[in-house]
Design an enzyme around this catalytic site. Structure first.
Site, PDB file in Angstrom:
ATOM      1  N   HIS A  11       5.648 -54.379  33.959  1.00 45.12           N
ATOM      2  CA  HIS A  11       6.031 -55.084  32.737  1.00 45.12           C
ATOM      3  C   HIS A  11       6.171 -54.061  31.607  1.00 45.12           C
ATOM      4  O   HIS A  11       5.324 -53.189  31.430  1.00 45.12           O
ATOM      5  CB  HIS A  11       4.958 -56.120  32.400  1.00 45.12           C
ATOM      6  N   ASN A  46       9.455 -55.380  24.230  1.00 47.37           N
ATOM      7  CA  ASN A  46       8.788 -56.283  25.175  1.00 47.37           C
ATOM      8  C   ASN A  46       9.588 -57.586  25.253  1.00 47.37           C
ATOM      9  O   ASN A  46       9.639 -58.343  24.286  1.00 47.37           O
ATOM     10  CB  ASN A  46       7.360 -56.540  24.671  1.00 47.37           C
ATOM     11  N   CYS A  80       3.995 -62.729  29.402  1.00 43.90           N
ATOM     12  CA  CYS A  80       4.805 -61.738  30.106  1.00 43.90           C
ATOM     13  C   CYS A  80       4.586 -61.741  31.616  1.00 43.90           C
ATOM     14  O   CYS A  80       5.296 -61.044  32.340  1.00 43.90           O
ATOM     15  CB  CYS A  80       4.499 -60.373  29.518  1.00 43.90           C
TER      16      CYS A  80
HETATM   17  N1  ACO Z   1       3.576 -50.527  11.396  1.00 48.56           N
HETATM   18  C1  ACO Z   1       2.679 -49.760  10.764  1.00 48.56           C
HETATM   19  N2  ACO Z   1       1.337 -49.954  10.891  1.00 48.56           N
HETATM   20  C2  ACO Z   1       0.930 -50.958  11.674  1.00 48.56           C
HETATM   21  C3  ACO Z   1       1.830 -51.804  12.352  1.00 48.56           C
HETATM   22  C4  ACO Z   1       3.208 -51.559  12.194  1.00 48.56           C
HETATM   23  N3  ACO Z   1       4.142 -52.293  12.788  1.00 48.56           N
HETATM   24  N4  ACO Z   1       1.122 -52.714  13.078  1.00 48.56           N
HETATM   25  C5  ACO Z   1      -0.186 -52.451  12.855  1.00 48.56           C
HETATM   26  N5  ACO Z   1      -0.296 -51.396  12.005  1.00 48.56           N
HETATM   27  C6  ACO Z   1      -1.504 -50.782  11.487  1.00 48.56           C
HETATM   28  C7  ACO Z   1      -2.716 -51.648  11.588  1.00 48.56           C
HETATM   29  O1  ACO Z   1      -2.772 -52.538  10.508  1.00 48.56           O
HETATM   30  C8  ACO Z   1      -3.827 -50.617  11.560  1.00 48.56           C
HETATM   31  O2  ACO Z   1      -4.066 -50.301  10.218  1.00 48.56           O
HETATM   32  P1  ACO Z   1      -5.559 -50.014   9.677  1.00 48.56           P
HETATM   33  O3  ACO Z   1      -6.055 -48.859  10.495  1.00 48.56           O
HETATM   34  O4  ACO Z   1      -5.339 -49.690   8.242  1.00 48.56           O
HETATM   35  O5  ACO Z   1      -6.309 -51.282   9.928  1.00 48.56           O
HETATM   36  C9  ACO Z   1      -3.213 -49.392  12.212  1.00 48.56           C
HETATM   37  O6  ACO Z   1      -1.810 -49.644  12.280  1.00 48.56           O
HETATM   38  C10 ACO Z   1      -3.738 -49.068  13.593  1.00 48.56           C
HETATM   39  O7  ACO Z   1      -3.800 -50.212  14.355  1.00 48.56           O
HETATM   40  P2  ACO Z   1      -4.432 -50.143  15.781  1.00 48.56           P
HETATM   41  O8  ACO Z   1      -4.655 -51.539  16.245  1.00 48.56           O
HETATM   42  O9  ACO Z   1      -5.567 -49.211  15.820  1.00 48.56           O
HETATM   43  O10 ACO Z   1      -3.257 -49.447  16.614  1.00 48.56           O
HETATM   44  P3  ACO Z   1      -3.158 -49.244  18.148  1.00 48.56           P
HETATM   45  O11 ACO Z   1      -3.116 -47.802  18.434  1.00 48.56           O
HETATM   46  O12 ACO Z   1      -4.147 -50.056  18.924  1.00 48.56           O
HETATM   47  O13 ACO Z   1      -1.706 -49.822  18.470  1.00 48.56           O
HETATM   48  C11 ACO Z   1      -0.681 -51.790  19.370  1.00 48.56           C
HETATM   49  C12 ACO Z   1      -1.421 -51.180  18.200  1.00 48.56           C
HETATM   50  C13 ACO Z   1       0.654 -51.068  19.520  1.00 48.56           C
HETATM   51  C14 ACO Z   1      -0.431 -53.255  19.084  1.00 48.56           C
HETATM   52  C15 ACO Z   1      -1.517 -51.603  20.654  1.00 48.56           C
HETATM   53  O14 ACO Z   1      -2.819 -52.059  20.471  1.00 48.56           O
HETATM   54  C16 ACO Z   1      -0.914 -52.307  21.832  1.00 48.56           C
HETATM   55  O15 ACO Z   1       0.138 -51.961  22.314  1.00 48.56           O
HETATM   56  N6  ACO Z   1      -1.584 -53.333  22.375  1.00 48.56           N
HETATM   57  C17 ACO Z   1      -1.027 -54.136  23.425  1.00 48.56           C
HETATM   58  C18 ACO Z   1      -0.276 -55.236  22.759  1.00 48.56           C
HETATM   59  C19 ACO Z   1       0.917 -55.729  23.493  1.00 48.56           C
HETATM   60  O16 ACO Z   1       1.589 -55.047  24.228  1.00 48.56           O
HETATM   61  N7  ACO Z   1       1.205 -56.994  23.235  1.00 48.56           N
HETATM   62  C20 ACO Z   1       2.356 -57.639  23.736  1.00 48.56           C
HETATM   63  C21 ACO Z   1       2.026 -58.927  24.405  1.00 48.56           C
HETATM   64  S1  ACO Z   1       0.908 -58.730  25.744  1.00 48.56           S
HETATM   65  C22 ACO Z   1       1.635 -57.768  26.862  1.00 48.56           C
HETATM   66  O17 ACO Z   1       2.816 -57.711  26.975  1.00 48.56           O
HETATM   67  C23 ACO Z   1       0.764 -56.941  27.757  1.00 48.56           C
END
Ligand code: ACO
Length: 338
Positions: free
Chosen positions: A265, A295, A124
C-alpha cells in the site's frame, strides 16, 4: 505458523484476467497546498515522499473513476460485461451515502442484474480485503468477478487540515478475476486481519449513528478531517503489513527469496521503506509510486500493481507480494504469480 488472526483457512485462488486504472487528469503539485494550509513542498517530500497527486475535476466522482477503471480492466481481460457474475467496489468515498457505488456502477456498465456491493470502512486495506472475499466467491460458484478499488477523497476531505489533506489523492483501479486456469496470472493466497481496539485512532468518526451530521457538528472546526494519530498509524502499518506479507507467503508455500516484486500500500515512502526493511526485501524489489499519486486508499494496491505491470517490473511467472493496512485497524496480504 502465522498468528491465528492472520490465518485464513478458506483461502482459494483466482485468475487475474485483466487490470485497469483511471487517474483524474488534474495533477496537483505539493506547492499548491501552500495556498490552502501552512505547509511546504519540502515538508511533504521529506515526511511522506509524496511529490504530487491527482485530484478529481468539479464534475468527477467515485463512480466516474470506477467506471473508467472497470472498462479498462474488462478490455484488458477481453471480457464482455455480460460475463461478469458479481461486482465488488472497495471504497470509503462512495458515490452516495446510500445506495452504494456498486449499484451506480452496475447500471453504467450495462451489467446483468448480478449482485453488487461496496466493501467500506477498512480504509486503505479495502482492496485486499475484498480480494480475499472475491476468491471465496469464485470458489463457491461465481465464474467472473469484477473488483474495483476507488477513492475520490479530495471531494470529501478537509482541505484546511494540514495534518492529513496533503497525504491523499484520487484514483481508481480494477481487476477482473476468474477461476484459476493454466497460463494466467493467479492469486495464490490471501490473508487478512483486524484489531478493532484501535478503531478510534484512524478514520472519519462523524456522520455515523454515534455522531450524526447536525448543524452543531458542521460548525466544528475540521469536522470533515480524517482523524489520525500519525505516529501510531505509522508503526502499526509497518508491523502489520510485514506480518501479513509473511503470513500470505507461508500460505502460498513460498519464501521471501522467491518474491520478485513487493507491491505494498502506497501511504508514505518511509512506511514503504520500513516495511521492505522489516521483510528483508531490498528497495529494488519494492514498487513505489506514492511520489506521483499520494495515498489513494483502496485504489492504492491495484493502481501500483497495474503500473508495475505496465512498467515491465513483473517478469513472466514472477511472484508478487502485496500488503495493505488501513482504518480499523484492518490489514491484509496477498501473493500472486504472474
Ligand atoms: N506541513 C507542515 N507541517 C506539518 C504538516 C504539514 N502538512 N502536517 C503536520 N505538520 C507538523 C505537525 O503539526 C508537527 O508540528 P509540531 O512539532 O509543531 O507539533 C510537525 O509537523 C511534526 O509532526 P509529526 O507528527 O512529528 O511528523 P511525523 O514525522 O510523524 O510525520 C506523518 C507525520 C507524515 C503524518 C507520519 O506520522 C505518517 O506518515 N503517519 C502515517 C499516516 C498515514 O499514512 N496515514 C494515511 C492513512 S493510514 C495508511 O494509509 C497506512
Amino acid at each position: 505458523m502465522p498468528p491465528p488472526a492472520l490465518y485464513n483457512p478458506t483461502m482459494a485462488g483466482a485468475a487475474i484476467l485483466g487490470l485497469g486504472a483511471c487517474l483524474p487528469e488534474r495533477v496537483m503539485e505539493n506547492e499548491e497546498w501552500t495556498r490552502w494550509v501552512d505547509t511546504s513542498d519540502q515538508w511533504i517530500r521529506e515526511r511522506t515522499g509524496i511529490e504530487r497527486r491527482r485530484i478529481c475535476g468539479p464534475d468527477e466522482s467515485s463512480a466516474d473513476l470506477a467506471e473508467a477503471a472497470a472498462r479498462a480492466a474488462l478490455a484488458d481481460a477481453d471480457c464482455p460485461i455480460e460475463e461478469i457474475d458479481e461486482i465488488v467496489v472497495a471504497t470509503d468515498t462512495p458515490e452516495a451515502d446510500c445506495p452504494d457505488t456498486a449499484a451506480f456502477l452496475q447500471h453504467r456498465l450495462g451489467a446483468r442484474p448480478v449482485p453488487t456491493f461496496d466493501l467500506a470502512g477498512s480504509g486503505c486495506a479495502g482492496f485486499l480485503q475484498a480480494l480475499d472475499l472475491c476468491c471465496s466467491r469464485l470458489a463457491t460458484g461465481r465464474r467472473r468477478v469484477l473488483l474495483i478499488g476507488v477513492e475520490a477523497i479530495s471531494r470529501q476531505m478537509d482541505w484546511t487540515c494540514r495534518d492529513t489533506c496533503v497525504l491523499f489523492g484520487d484514483a481508481a483501479a480494477a481487476v477482473v478475476l476468474g477461476r484459476p486456469q493454466p497460463n494466467r496470472p493467479e492469486v495464490l493466497a490471501v490473508t487478512a486481519g483486524t484489531d478493532g481496539s484501535r478503531a478510534p485512532i484512524l478514520g472519519r468518526m462523524i456522520g455515523g449513528n454515534r455522531i450524526p451530521f447536525s448543524a452543531e457538528v458542521l460548525k466544528q472546526e475540521h469536522w470533515s478531517a480524517v482523524v489520525m494519530k500519525g505516529r501510531e498509524v505509522f508503526k502499526e502499518a509497518v508491523t502489520r503489513m510485514a506480518e501479513a506479507g509473511r503470513a500470505a507467503l507461508e500460505l502460498a508455500g513460498l519464501s521471501l527469496d522467491q518474491v520478485d516484486l513487493f507491491v505494498p500500500h502506497q501511504a508514505n515512502l518511509r512506511i514503504i521503506e520500513a516495511t521492505g526493511k522489516a521483510l528483508g526485501l531490498p528497495l529494488d524489489r519494492v514498487f513505489v509510486n506514492v511520489q506521483e499519486y499520494g495515498n489513494t486508499g483502496s485504489a492504492s494496491v491495484p493502481l501500483a500493481l497495474w503500473e508495475a505491470r505496465q512498467a515491465g517490473r513483473i517478469p513472466p511467472g514472477g511472484i508478487v507480494l502485496m500488503t495493505a493496512f488501513g482504518a480499523g485497524f484492518h490489514w491484509a496480504g496477498a501473493v500472486a504469480r504472474f
